[in-house]
Design a protein around this motif. Structure first.
Motif, PDB file in Angstrom:
ATOM      1  N   VAL A  46      -3.228  -4.482 -12.252  1.00 45.28           N
ATOM      2  CA  VAL A  46      -2.457  -4.701 -11.322  1.00 45.28           C
ATOM      3  C   VAL A  46      -1.046  -4.042 -11.715  1.00 45.28           C
ATOM      4  O   VAL A  46      -0.272  -4.317 -11.531  1.00 45.28           O
ATOM      5  N   VAL A  47      -1.259  -2.608 -10.057  1.00 44.68           N
ATOM      6  CA  VAL A  47       0.043  -1.291 -10.878  1.00 44.68           C
ATOM      7  C   VAL A  47       0.919  -1.325  -9.361  1.00 44.68           C
ATOM      8  O   VAL A  47       0.207  -1.132  -8.383  1.00 44.68           O
ATOM      9  N   GLU A  48       2.224  -1.712  -9.176  1.00 41.62           N
ATOM     10  CA  GLU A  48       2.764  -1.552  -8.021  1.00 41.62           C
ATOM     11  C   GLU A  48       3.901   0.482  -8.184  1.00 41.62           C
ATOM     12  O   GLU A  48       4.688   0.312  -9.421  1.00 41.62           O
ATOM     13  N   ASN A  49       3.715   0.237  -7.229  1.00 44.07           N
ATOM     14  CA  ASN A  49       3.610   1.969  -6.808  1.00 44.07           C
ATOM     15  C   ASN A  49       5.400   1.982  -6.314  1.00 44.07           C
ATOM     16  O   ASN A  49       5.732   1.741  -4.917  1.00 44.07           O
ATOM     17  N   HIS A  50       5.660   2.823  -7.345  1.00 46.70           N
ATOM     18  CA  HIS A  50       8.104   2.725  -6.433  1.00 46.70           C
ATOM     19  C   HIS A  50       7.570   3.961  -5.886  1.00 46.70           C
ATOM     20  O   HIS A  50       9.321   4.293  -6.206  1.00 46.70           O
ATOM     21  N   GLY A  51       7.080   5.081  -5.806  1.00 47.50           N
ATOM     22  CA  GLY A  51       7.334   5.721  -5.014  1.00 47.50           C
ATOM     23  C   GLY A  51       6.702   7.313  -5.949  1.00 47.50           C
ATOM     24  O   GLY A  51       6.790   7.169  -7.211  1.00 47.50           O
ATOM     25  N   LEU A  52       7.076   8.692  -5.338  1.00 49.00           N
ATOM     26  CA  LEU A  52       6.247   9.852  -5.684  1.00 49.00           C
ATOM     27  C   LEU A  52       8.163  10.124  -7.169  1.00 49.00           C
ATOM     28  O   LEU A  52       9.287   9.901  -6.428  1.00 49.00           O
ATOM     29  N   VAL A  53       7.525  10.500  -7.949  1.00 47.17           N
ATOM     30  CA  VAL A  53       8.365  11.171  -9.245  1.00 47.17           C
ATOM     31  C   VAL A  53       8.999  12.497  -8.983  1.00 47.17           C
ATOM     32  O   VAL A  53      10.259  13.082  -9.111  1.00 47.17           O
ATOM     33  N   SER A  54       7.826  13.012  -9.175  1.00 46.66           N
ATOM     34  CA  SER A  54       7.811  14.519  -9.048  1.00 46.66           C
ATOM     35  C   SER A  54       6.060  15.007  -8.651  1.00 46.66           C
ATOM     36  O   SER A  54       5.422  14.853  -8.153  1.00 46.66           O
ATOM     37  N   SER A  55       6.096  16.620  -8.016  1.00 45.95           N
ATOM     38  CA  SER A  55       5.188  17.151  -7.605  1.00 45.95           C
ATOM     39  C   SER A  55       5.198  18.687  -7.838  1.00 45.95           C
ATOM     40  O   SER A  55       6.287  19.228  -8.097  1.00 45.95           O
ATOM     41  N   ASP A  56       4.184  19.068  -7.518  1.00 43.17           N
ATOM     42  CA  ASP A  56       3.991  20.778  -7.915  1.00 43.17           C
ATOM     43  C   ASP A  56       2.442  21.010  -7.009  1.00 43.17           C
ATOM     44  O   ASP A  56       2.015  20.535  -6.434  1.00 43.17           O
ATOM     45  N   GLU A  57       2.166  22.196  -7.288  1.00 42.64           N
ATOM     46  CA  GLU A  57       1.336  22.754  -6.563  1.00 42.64           C
ATOM     47  C   GLU A  57      -0.557  22.366  -7.118  1.00 42.64           C
ATOM     48  O   GLU A  57      -1.222  21.960  -6.447  1.00 42.64           O
ATOM     49  N   HIS A  58      -0.880  21.188  -8.183  1.00 44.34           N
ATOM     50  CA  HIS A  58      -1.074  20.975  -8.999  1.00 44.34           C
ATOM     51  C   HIS A  58      -1.473  19.245  -8.671  1.00 44.34           C
ATOM     52  O   HIS A  58      -2.671  18.927  -8.416  1.00 44.34           O
ATOM     53  N   ARG A  59      -0.409  19.246  -9.198  1.00 46.94           N
ATOM     54  CA  ARG A  59      -0.278  17.736  -9.390  1.00 46.94           C
ATOM     55  C   ARG A  59       1.093  16.943  -8.636  1.00 46.94           C
ATOM     56  O   ARG A  59       2.134  16.864  -8.030  1.00 46.94           O
ATOM     57  N   ARG A  60       0.652  15.591  -8.256  1.00 47.91           N
ATOM     58  CA  ARG A  60       1.280  14.240  -7.847  1.00 47.91           C
ATOM     59  C   ARG A  60       1.963  13.317  -8.818  1.00 47.91           C
ATOM     60  O   ARG A  60       1.000  12.874  -9.557  1.00 47.91           O
ATOM     61  N   VAL A  61       3.045  13.076  -9.225  1.00 45.86           N
ATOM     62  CA  VAL A  61       3.214  12.299 -10.473  1.00 45.86           C
ATOM     63  C   VAL A  61       4.145  10.754  -9.487  1.00 45.86           C
ATOM     64  O   VAL A  61       5.509  11.080  -9.181  1.00 45.86           O
ATOM     65  N   PHE A  62       3.329   9.711  -9.908  1.00 43.90           N
ATOM     66  CA  PHE A  62       4.029   8.373  -8.870  1.00 43.90           C
ATOM     67  C   PHE A  62       4.564   7.490 -10.441  1.00 43.90           C
ATOM     68  O   PHE A  62       4.502   7.079 -11.883  1.00 43.90           O
ATOM     69  N   ASP A  63       5.877   6.610  -9.392  1.00 40.05           N
ATOM     70  CA  ASP A  63       6.014   5.697 -11.127  1.00 40.05           C
ATOM     71  C   ASP A  63       5.905   4.485 -10.204  1.00 40.05           C
ATOM     72  O   ASP A  63       5.973   3.717  -9.482  1.00 40.05           O
ATOM     73  N   LEU A  64       4.449   3.982 -11.492  1.00 39.58           N
ATOM     74  CA  LEU A  64       4.303   3.180 -11.369  1.00 39.58           C
ATOM     75  C   LEU A  64       4.247   1.959 -12.351  1.00 39.58           C
ATOM     76  O   LEU A  64       4.456   2.499 -13.376  1.00 39.58           O
ATOM     77  N   THR A  65       5.048   0.793 -12.153  1.00 41.02           N
ATOM     78  CA  THR A  65       4.435  -0.757 -13.142  1.00 41.02           C
ATOM     79  C   THR A  65       3.787  -1.763 -13.029  1.00 41.02           C
ATOM     80  O   THR A  65       3.035  -2.130 -12.354  1.00 41.02           O
TER      81      THR A  65
END
Length: 268
Positions: A83-102
């Motif tokens: 189980v991971v906890e999502n702390h929000g979006l870190v970055s995004s572009d036209e292809h991908r979104r990267v999230f801060d997960l712990t």
């Protein structure tokens, strides 16, 4: 039939605040991005999970707080990875979104053990409200944990309860059942200490089982204190054939050396 909903409730996870993901081992995706394999490290799978393609229209625009991540086993089974906890979006572009997960402690004791039936073989993620109705197929025994040795043993109260209860700590209970000894309990809130002993017919495992059960083990000095802040360790262990007088002398020595009568929790 046991369902995943029961597991979620026991873990204190609210399904509306959760997303359930099932990763499938794949060498490469259609967009040429690398996948994961049975040999992928924890860090690789975590990185893979944080990185979500914008081409995946089914993925939520605002993902919830908890992501419950499984690994596929065939088309209709899924084994819990973490189980991971999502702390929000870190970055995004036209292809991908990267999230801060712990990594989360939620359900951590079931990692690699819990298997649920996966009723949507073509879906790689579903709402937890949907997955809540999926059946629990298996909860495997936890892998045994090697005993670290008497000199390395330091346990908080939750860990002590686990040692006295869970199958994976069987070797620990066997070791603790083989010795007498003098032990130390520290109240980590204020640093006060209590020194006790297991002698005669009573082994360390029996004495500590009492602490795991009620927190005070029958000791007047510890009654009324919150055992969740206690830390347990061994000062010295003895062979069961050791005379009680020798163990009494060792207990008295440690009480004097650590001054637990004046500044600790020992009354005598």
């Amino acid at each position: 039939m046991l369902t995943f909903e029961t597991i979620l409730n026991n873990a204190g996870i609210d399904p509306p605040e959760s997303l359930v993901i099932r990763h499938v081992f794949i060498k490469e995706h259609e967009d040429s991005s690398p996948g994961i394999s049975p040999n992928s490290t924890y860090e690789r799978i975590m990185g893979y999970t944080t990185n979500q393609s914008l081409n995946t229209r089914s993925f939520p625009a605002k993902p919830p707080r908890f992501w419950i991540v499984f690994i596929a086993e065939g088309s209709n089974r899924a084994r819990l990875w973490s189980v991971v906890e999502n702390h929000g979006l870190v970055s995004s572009d036209e292809h991908r979104r990267v999230f801060d997960l712990t990594a989360s402690d939620a359900m951590a004791d079931l990692n690699n053990r819990l298997v649920i039936g996966w009723r949507s073989p073509r879906a790689w993620q579903v709402k937890a409200t949907t997955a809540a109705n999926y059946p629990v197929l298996e909860i495997a025994d936890a892998a045994p944990i090697p005993f670290p040795g008497f000199d390395e043993l330091v346990l908080d109260h939750d860990q002590l309860q686990a040692v006295m209860r869970e199958h994976r700590y069987a070797a620990w209970r066997t070791a603790l059942a083989s010795v007498l000894g003098v032990y130390l309990i520290t109240d980590t809130r204020d640093g006060r200490q209590y020194i006790g002993k297991a002698d005669g017919e009573e082994r360390i495992s029996q004495r500590w089982s009492a602490y795991a059960a009620n927190g005070h083990g029958g000791n007047v000095e510890l009654r009324g204190l919150d055992p969740t802040s206690f830390r347990y360790s061994l000062l010295r262990v003895f062979d069961p054939a050791t005379p009680d007088s020798e163990i009494d002398a060792a207990e008295s020595h440690f009480k004097q050396a650590l001054d637990t009568r004046r500044h600790g929790l020992n009354r005598n």
